[in-house]
Design a protein around this motif. Structure first.
Motif, PDB file in Angstrom:
ATOM      1  N   GLY A 238     -30.432  25.054   1.230  1.00  0.00           N
ATOM      2  CA  GLY A 238     -29.944  24.345   0.054  1.00  0.00           C
ATOM      3  C   GLY A 238     -30.490  24.982  -1.218  1.00  0.00           C
ATOM      4  O   GLY A 238     -29.899  24.853  -2.288  1.00  0.00           O
ATOM      5  N   GLN A 239     -31.606  25.653  -1.085  1.00  0.00           N
ATOM      6  CA  GLN A 239     -32.137  26.452  -2.193  1.00  0.00           C
ATOM      7  C   GLN A 239     -32.022  27.922  -1.806  1.00  0.00           C
ATOM      8  O   GLN A 239     -32.287  28.280  -0.664  1.00  0.00           O
ATOM      9  N   ALA A 240     -31.632  28.737  -2.753  1.00  0.00           N
ATOM     10  CA  ALA A 240     -31.417  30.150  -2.425  1.00  0.00           C
ATOM     11  C   ALA A 240     -31.558  30.996  -3.678  1.00  0.00           C
ATOM     12  O   ALA A 240     -31.346  30.516  -4.801  1.00  0.00           O
ATOM     13  N   THR A 241     -31.897  32.269  -3.490  1.00  0.00           N
ATOM     14  CA  THR A 241     -31.990  33.193  -4.625  1.00  0.00           C
ATOM     15  C   THR A 241     -30.587  33.568  -5.102  1.00  0.00           C
ATOM     16  O   THR A 241     -29.600  33.384  -4.379  1.00  0.00           O
ATOM     17  N   ASP A 242     -30.540  34.123  -6.304  1.00  0.00           N
ATOM     18  CA  ASP A 242     -29.243  34.549  -6.839  1.00  0.00           C
ATOM     19  C   ASP A 242     -28.579  35.560  -5.912  1.00  0.00           C
ATOM     20  O   ASP A 242     -27.362  35.510  -5.681  1.00  0.00           O
ATOM     21  N   GLN A 243     -29.386  36.452  -5.379  1.00  0.00           N
ATOM     22  CA  GLN A 243     -28.821  37.473  -4.492  1.00  0.00           C
ATOM     23  C   GLN A 243     -28.240  36.841  -3.216  1.00  0.00           C
ATOM     24  O   GLN A 243     -27.156  37.214  -2.757  1.00  0.00           O
ATOM     25  N   ASP A 244     -28.971  35.888  -2.670  1.00  0.00           N
ATOM     26  CA  ASP A 244     -28.476  35.220  -1.462  1.00  0.00           C
ATOM     27  C   ASP A 244     -27.211  34.423  -1.761  1.00  0.00           C
ATOM     28  O   ASP A 244     -26.301  34.343  -0.927  1.00  0.00           O
ATOM     29  N   ILE A 245     -27.155  33.823  -2.945  1.00  0.00           N
ATOM     30  CA  ILE A 245     -25.958  33.078  -3.352  1.00  0.00           C
ATOM     31  C   ILE A 245     -24.751  34.022  -3.419  1.00  0.00           C
ATOM     32  O   ILE A 245     -23.668  33.696  -2.938  1.00  0.00           O
ATOM     33  N   ARG A 246     -24.987  35.185  -4.017  1.00  0.00           N
ATOM     34  CA  ARG A 246     -23.875  36.151  -4.123  1.00  0.00           C
ATOM     35  C   ARG A 246     -23.411  36.603  -2.743  1.00  0.00           C
ATOM     36  O   ARG A 246     -22.219  36.689  -2.467  1.00  0.00           O
TER      37      ARG A 246
ATOM     38  N   GLY B  72     -26.981  25.604  -2.858  1.00  0.00           N
ATOM     39  CA  GLY B  72     -27.396  26.823  -2.162  1.00  0.00           C
ATOM     40  C   GLY B  72     -26.293  27.541  -1.401  1.00  0.00           C
ATOM     41  O   GLY B  72     -25.175  27.733  -1.893  1.00  0.00           O
ATOM     42  N   ILE B  73     -26.653  27.962  -0.199  1.00  0.00           N
ATOM     43  CA  ILE B  73     -25.741  28.753   0.631  1.00  0.00           C
ATOM     44  C   ILE B  73     -24.470  27.974   0.968  1.00  0.00           C
ATOM     45  O   ILE B  73     -23.373  28.540   1.046  1.00  0.00           O
ATOM     46  N   MET B  74     -24.614  26.661   1.161  1.00  0.00           N
ATOM     47  CA  MET B  74     -23.452  25.845   1.523  1.00  0.00           C
ATOM     48  C   MET B  74     -22.407  25.858   0.414  1.00  0.00           C
ATOM     49  O   MET B  74     -21.223  26.155   0.645  1.00  0.00           O
ATOM     50  N   ALA B  75     -22.836  25.550  -0.803  1.00  0.00           N
ATOM     51  CA  ALA B  75     -21.893  25.496  -1.924  1.00  0.00           C
ATOM     52  C   ALA B  75     -21.269  26.865  -2.170  1.00  0.00           C
ATOM     53  O   ALA B  75     -20.055  26.981  -2.415  1.00  0.00           O
ATOM     54  N   ALA B  76     -22.095  27.918  -2.102  1.00  0.00           N
ATOM     55  CA  ALA B  76     -21.604  29.267  -2.431  1.00  0.00           C
ATOM     56  C   ALA B  76     -20.606  29.776  -1.401  1.00  0.00           C
ATOM     57  O   ALA B  76     -19.547  30.316  -1.749  1.00  0.00           O
TER      58      ALA B  76
ATOM     59  N   GLY C  12     -16.652  30.576  -2.081  1.00  0.00           N
ATOM     60  CA  GLY C  12     -16.080  31.901  -1.822  1.00  0.00           C
ATOM     61  C   GLY C  12     -14.849  31.828  -0.933  1.00  0.00           C
ATOM     62  O   GLY C  12     -13.837  32.504  -1.179  1.00  0.00           O
ATOM     63  N   ALA C  13     -14.922  30.988   0.076  1.00  0.00           N
ATOM     64  CA  ALA C  13     -13.778  30.853   0.987  1.00  0.00           C
ATOM     65  C   ALA C  13     -12.631  30.098   0.315  1.00  0.00           C
ATOM     66  O   ALA C  13     -11.469  30.514   0.394  1.00  0.00           O
ATOM     67  N   ALA C  14     -12.964  28.999  -0.358  1.00  0.00           N
ATOM     68  CA  ALA C  14     -11.918  28.157  -0.943  1.00  0.00           C
ATOM     69  C   ALA C  14     -11.149  28.910  -2.023  1.00  0.00           C
ATOM     70  O   ALA C  14      -9.929  28.774  -2.137  1.00  0.00           O
TER      71      ALA C  14
ATOM     72  N   ALA D 266     -19.927  19.678  -1.443  1.00  0.00           N
ATOM     73  CA  ALA D 266     -19.598  20.862  -2.248  1.00  0.00           C
ATOM     74  C   ALA D 266     -18.114  20.842  -2.616  1.00  0.00           C
ATOM     75  O   ALA D 266     -17.274  20.497  -1.785  1.00  0.00           O
ATOM     76  N   PRO D 267     -17.785  21.226  -3.867  1.00  0.00           N
ATOM     77  CA  PRO D 267     -16.373  21.226  -4.294  1.00  0.00           C
ATOM     78  C   PRO D 267     -15.504  22.151  -3.444  1.00  0.00           C
ATOM     79  O   PRO D 267     -14.316  21.891  -3.283  1.00  0.00           O
ATOM     80  N   GLY D 268     -16.073  23.205  -2.888  1.00  0.00           N
ATOM     81  CA  GLY D 268     -15.275  24.136  -2.093  1.00  0.00           C
ATOM     82  C   GLY D 268     -14.933  23.644  -0.699  1.00  0.00           C
ATOM     83  O   GLY D 268     -14.211  24.309   0.040  1.00  0.00           O
ATOM     84  N   ILE D 269     -15.450  22.493  -0.307  1.00  0.00           N
ATOM     85  CA  ILE D 269     -15.162  21.955   1.033  1.00  0.00           C
ATOM     86  C   ILE D 269     -13.832  21.210   1.019  1.00  0.00           C
ATOM     87  O   ILE D 269     -13.653  20.241   0.284  1.00  0.00           O
ATOM     88  N   GLN D 270     -12.916  21.670   1.884  1.00  0.00           N
ATOM     89  CA  GLN D 270     -11.592  21.064   1.949  1.00  0.00           C
ATOM     90  C   GLN D 270     -11.595  19.898   2.937  1.00  0.00           C
ATOM     91  O   GLN D 270     -10.950  18.882   2.718  1.00  0.00           O
ATOM     92  N   ILE D 271     -12.316  20.070   4.032  1.00  0.00           N
ATOM     93  CA  ILE D 271     -12.345  19.051   5.081  1.00  0.00           C
ATOM     94  C   ILE D 271     -13.789  18.605   5.298  1.00  0.00           C
ATOM     95  O   ILE D 271     -14.561  19.245   6.017  1.00  0.00           O
TER      96      ILE D 271
END
Lengths: 170, 170, 170, 170
Positions: free
Chosen positions: D13-21, D45-49, D53-55, D74-79
């Motif tokens: 849930g927490q991640a560095t900028d590089q990991d987010i990218r 973190g990783i979940m939202a990013a 990216g997929a959405a 996360a806003p990117g989650i469709q289901i």
């Protein structure tokens, strides 16, 4: 009513003779202290041994089974919690324990250590060397790591007295 | 080791005074028989009353909490199983009970009756009239339905003797 | 991103030909609306039929399986959620649905209706007469009860427009 | 109907900028391949990013939430699969994934790696060095460990072709 502490004993379904003896002794000592022993309930390895040690010395034993039946329940388990939830019961093992003791095991045991860290449960490692990874990953201080069931009991006594103790003996 | 039977007592977090008294007496009688009482663990209604009745008479009480903490645990619960799973713990309540007693309750209690039927657990209704629906829906014979805790105990004794008894007294 | 509504379709693993046809049509109509169909995922009865109806008309279908594998997954399920949790997955079915449609079923379906009431999910009954019990037990107003998939869709459209509709047609 | 592979992306849930990218790019590439992305669903973190990216590239995104509501989805989650089961949902994340990708994370992510090993799910480590422990503990061969999302995709393609690939690049 005063609740007895619930001591979770995690560890592998497969174990060496030495680990089995340690788990039996740990169960025995937990029972003698008047604490409740909780484990994964299955009739193998650390689970069967620790339950037997506690049951043969008058302790209350709780087994949180992955199954929805008693077919593989350890004979030493007095109170079988049948979850029917498979590995999701690992989370219940951890949450229901006031203190978690991790004996040698495989990936299931590692998942329980990880979940215990996540939920800030005190953990004591008994003859199970996993520190380096977990210490590196967001774990502020080393988990206590001891070699004998007697040392586990001393650690638990300290924790129950509110004296957090994280020095380790390895 | 011989395992004591685990009697699940289901029922509402809100309850009438009469239902509270019945639940307390049921807990007391379960303890006197040497059986383990299991319920949903929360400090309200049927759960709190049945746990108190058992605990005050030396019984072992297990509470399968929806929470991952003890903040709302009934004082009469000796062994709190913290699931952190919300309503999914209703399934554990049912699976972990050898016999289910359903006291008056709301939709949570109805879900537990339905799950008990699904998993073929013996059910006894205590002053809770739900038969018509469940009998119509794939339920081969009426559930025993009684008005007093003493009758519940008699039913359980019969079930434990292997004499399935489905006659009902309503 | 705008999330499509998730419509949960509950119902028995065994079903009459008429119920199977209704479930298929319901799945088809849900897909045509652009909604996501969610059910229990197994390859039988209402689950298999509703998934097939949706999948054959371009809909997204989610199956929340009791299993930890795909051995009994309905062919119409595009996204199988493998829980390995048995009946505890009924809780996930209900919580993950924005609106629950209950088709004829047995005790599993009744548990889902009860859990949906507990968690205040809107429920629509499709050719499944369970009102009397649930209305008596702490349910403020009757659940909408209809006889055709088309009426279900109209009800859902009303609910999605924020017009709570509890009139029933039986 | 042919089911698209479900790729589980685990991470903190927490991640560095590089990991987010990296997580965003991984989500994007998964979507472009036509695979389903599954993660823990939370808006951090990783979940939202990875969901974003997929959405943003037309992918189907499934979030298995610990919550019974959408407040932290996360806003990117469709289901969004609302489990209401807290950490027990980690087991569902793993079981529902055909292949698990582990990005940097804390104890929650470690629990998912451990559970994936337990259930014999293929795992690929993306810029997350955990090998030594898990390799020592009953793990027959090293997990593939790569530094870029593109390498993850190649590994998954190989796995999907049935060419088990366990060489690692670290």
């Amino acid at each position: 009513m005063k609740r007895p502490p619930i001591i979770g004993v995690m560890g592998g379904g497969q174990a060496t003779d030495q680990d089995i003896r340690r788990a039996y002794d740990l169960g025995r000592l937990i029972a003698v202290q008047g604490w409740v022993l909780l484990n994964g309930g299955r009739n193998s390895g650390i689970m069967a041994a620790s339950a037997r040690g506690a049951a043969e010395h008058g302790g209350i034993t709780v087994g949180v089974l992955p199954d929805d039946h008693l077919g593989q329940c350890a004979p030493g388990i007095q109170i079988p919690i049948r979850t029917g939830m498979g590995s999701a019961r690992n989370t219940i093992n951890v949450l229901s324990s006031d203190i978690v003791v991790a004996c040698p095991g495989g990936s299931g045991t590692l998942s329980e250590i990880a979940l215990a860290l996540k939920h800030a449960k005190p953990i004591i490692l008994l003859a199970f060397d996993v520190c380096p990874l977990f210490e590196r990953i967001g774990q502020p201080e080393p988990m206590p790591s001891v070699q004998t069931p007697e040392e586990v009991i001393l650690h638990i006594q300290n924790l129950l007295r509110g004296k957090s103790t994280s020095c380790h003996y390895t």
